[in-house]
Design an enzyme around this catalytic site. Structure first.
Site, PDB file in Angstrom:
ATOM      1  CB  CYS D 109      40.300  41.617  39.678  1.00 17.83           C
ATOM      2  SG  CYS D 109      39.028  41.290  40.916  1.00 17.83           S
ATOM      3  CB  CYS D 112      36.224  38.184  41.668  1.00 21.71           C
ATOM      4  SG  CYS D 112      35.830  39.940  41.795  1.00 21.71           S
ATOM      5  CB  SER D 113      37.215  37.909  36.994  1.00 25.02           C
ATOM      6  OG  SER D 113      35.798  37.927  37.153  1.00 25.02           O
ATOM      7  CB  CYS D 114      36.971  43.675  38.946  1.00 23.07           C
ATOM      8  SG  CYS D 114      35.890  43.172  40.292  1.00 23.07           S
TER       9      CYS D 114
END
Lengths: 215, 229, 229, 215
Positions: D109, D112-114
């Site tokens: 991702c 962000c941090s999906c």
């Protein structure tokens, strides 16, 4: 952003260790014969006291009073400026951009800190700062407002991003009410910020917010 | 390269907060003066050029670049180049004692009396180009999208944008290759873009503005095609 | 928006240095656990959605974003939203004492017994779209270059790039408008790009790779023209 | 970059003041009735101990042993995974991508941090780190090399950047030499990193550098 999470961007105080490291490197380079203390001192003296925006003020004042010089300056800024003795690093290729009733010019370097040293000296901290570099090409009216500069709605802004070795100097508008002033007195009016394009020039006593150019 | 030095249009940076012109000193601390002068004097040794110097500052970690003050970034660049070009060794940096002499490098330091003749004279980057310019004033051009790993003077915010050539500056040293130590001439142009072409937002009334960027011929292509050669 | 969260292809960041999978704890400190749980629980209050939450983290200063650890950025986002949505006042943050009660907000806290039914059930973002999809699997599409000031899920590295639609995911809540509090459906597609199209460098032998990015219809245009509507 | 200028990116130690601020905010929100301590504790307990990569391992092992399930998983990952009881936040819309002899998948991702929480739990620090997010889409082979993973020259890498609410799980290749193993024993082989795509699965005792998948 919340206030207490926002650290200072003042950025002029390095860790003490850096001060020591710089001193150590200087000694090392001097001992190795790669630099000389005398030269370092002379370079600092040159850019701290000898080369500065006063040079640019003379260029501007001369352009205001000498139509031939102004024509030369707008056509061949490098040559015209050199004729006044202002040459050197970061000023080898000059272009002068003129403010008029309908155009206001603003200079930036989004990629680093390119700036016309021979006529303006070294750039101020804000010119090198991330906020100015980021916003000058995105929201120049907002940037000007931060300097207290308001333009009429029909004035078009032209931003000059110094991405090559061309260096830009803004020729500000001569304030009304200065007819017949000698060049030296006019030069006193010319600010560094007006030659970068973030401010207009006002006569002493004028509204300092700059929302009117002259009274 | 994609680095955090490429700041045009970056958001969230807060106010500019300029110091008043009448009060701001040229330097804000003694260490700034020394880094400034050391960088200029070391540059005179001829072991790197200005574009290599810029690239050395840009190559550091993006958060370091943004966090550092201006002259801290100069410090990083100077140190990187001194090490990479072999003028100073890691051992010398650590010990702070010289281990080998510059005489072996056949270099000579800039002398104070040379400042007027060298620094205050400057040196042109204009060159003779072998080819005629590929574009003319008035041509529409599109900025290339190539994202190479090296130094480049194309700002991200104009990539893929269409502008009009307003001036041909002649042929200048091409920065992107100069940063690799290759001194080659390319035609340089001043290109004007409209803010709405760059940011693709409808400006408020009369709020459109122009942005001029200087780009070299290899940065450009014909609109709808490849560069004229 | 152009922010430093948009990291694809950024250079100079150094090695990844992963912790070994067998040794890495889920959280590395107690404060991380609390920020994580506070963010989830506060999100349940329904005063903002996930895209507003992402935007609140992205809006901070780019150097703060890069310097902060992951959960520090969550902290910034949570605090920003609590303040902006009026759940906590600046005065309360400063004094650490409650000054007004949530009862006036008619909100109720997430209860431990709701976790299984809410958090572990999840909630779909699929919606009914009014329009039929404007693109089909196999279509070539170009990513729009618009750089709006708000939240967007277009990564910079695919802007202006041409890819092929490989899958239509149906219509999902459109993140860019959801971040503004507007829950609207748009068709979502999986688009495959070739690395050489993105980075424009000739790959070494066999080194080309594919990159899939999920983008909504307003992010896309037909190659050589505007989006089919 | 020079070594002593490079600050640590470890990033797990905040200023002490943050620890205190987080505590203060928690007390404030509890007192205001916006969160409950019990809920916070239960959320932490859930993601620290109950929801983790073991779930994903079961999905993978079942796909390796049950062709019908595998077909369902590749066609409708959300439904197939839900049938095993793995549902929840950050896993509402799943897609499973299969590694083969000619394709290797890698999930990232960049914005962000999906990450698919119901099957993998919360992401590791490196997955959320700037270097991984920046490099996975630019130099995936270099990224894999950092994890000790070498691919044959004719294996094509496919990178999945989670820019919407679709969440991706890699179905790694089943190691040879595991014919007839029960599902539970296979699940023990499946690492979290192999389901993100930074590693391949090797049998215990195999060359851990991963440059051969099985002996």
């Amino acid at each position: 952003m919340t206030s207490d999470d926002h650290h200072s961007h003042d950025h002029t105080e390095p860790p003490d260790s850096l001060t020591l490291k710089v001193k150590a490197l200087e000694s090392l380079l001097v001992e190795k014969g790669l630099v000389s203390e005398e030269t370092l001192d002379a370079l600092i003296e040159t850019y701290e006291h000898k080369v500065g925006p006063r040079n640019g003020s003379h260029v501007v004042a001369k352009a205001w009073t000498d139509p031939e010089f102004k024509a030369w300056l707008l056509k061949d800024a490098t040559g015209a400026i050199a004729s006044l003795g202002f040459t050197g690093r970061q000023g080898e290729h000059m272009q002068v951009v003129e403010n008029t009733d309908t155009v206001h010019n603003l200079v930036v370097c989004t990629l680093c800190s390119c700036y016309p040293w021979p006529v303006l000296g070294l750039p101020p901290v804000w010119y090198k700062s991330a906020p100015y570099r980021a916003r000058a090409v995105r929201d120049p009216r907002g940037v000007l407002a931060e300097f207290g500069t308001q333009l009429d709605g029909d004035v078009r802004i032209e931003v000059w991003d110094s991405t090559a070795e061309m260096r830009y100097l803004v020729l500000p508008q001569r304030p009304m009410g200065t007819e017949g002033w000698p060049e030296e007195k006019l030069a006193d009016l010319v600010t560094r910020n007006s030659m970068i394009g973030v401010e207009k020039i006002s006569l002493p006593g004028d509204d300092p917010s700059g929302d009117r150019e002259v009274l | 390269m994609r680095g955090s030095h490429d700041l045009g249009g970056l958001e969230g940076l807060g106010p500019i907060s300029p110091e008043a012109e009448s009060c701001e000193p040229v330097f804000h601390a003694d260490w700034e003066k020394r880094i400034f002068a050391l960088t200029l004097a070391a540059g005179f040794l001829g072991q790197w050029n200005l574009d290599e110097s810029r690239h050395a500052r840009e190559r550091q970690s993006p958060d370091d670049y943004l966090r550092h003050s201006y002259y801290e970034n100069w410090w990083v660049g100077l140190k990187t180049l001194l090490l990479e070009k072999g003028l100073v060794s890691e051992e010398e940096f650590d010990s702070r004692e010289p281990r080998f002499q510059a005489s072996s490098l056949e270099l000579s330091a800039l002398q104070a009396e040379d400042i007027a003749g060298i620094i205050l004279k400057g040196s042109s980057v204009e060159m003779q180009a072998e080819k005629a310019p590929g574009f003319r004033v008035g041509d529409q051009v599109k900025v290339r999208q190539d994202i190479t790993t090296g130094h480049t003077r194309i700002p991200t915010y104009v990539r893929g944008r269409v502008g009009i050539i307003e001036r041909h500056h002649g042929a200048h040293v091409f920065a992107d290759r100069n940063a690799l130590g290759r001194r080659e001439a390319e035609h340089l142009y001043s290109i004007r873009f409209l803010s709405r072409e760059i940011w693709r937002e409808e400006p408020e009334e009369n709020a459109d503005f122009g942005v001029r960027v200087d780009l070299w011929e290899p940065h450009l292509e014909e609109v709808g095609g490849v560069a004229r050669k």
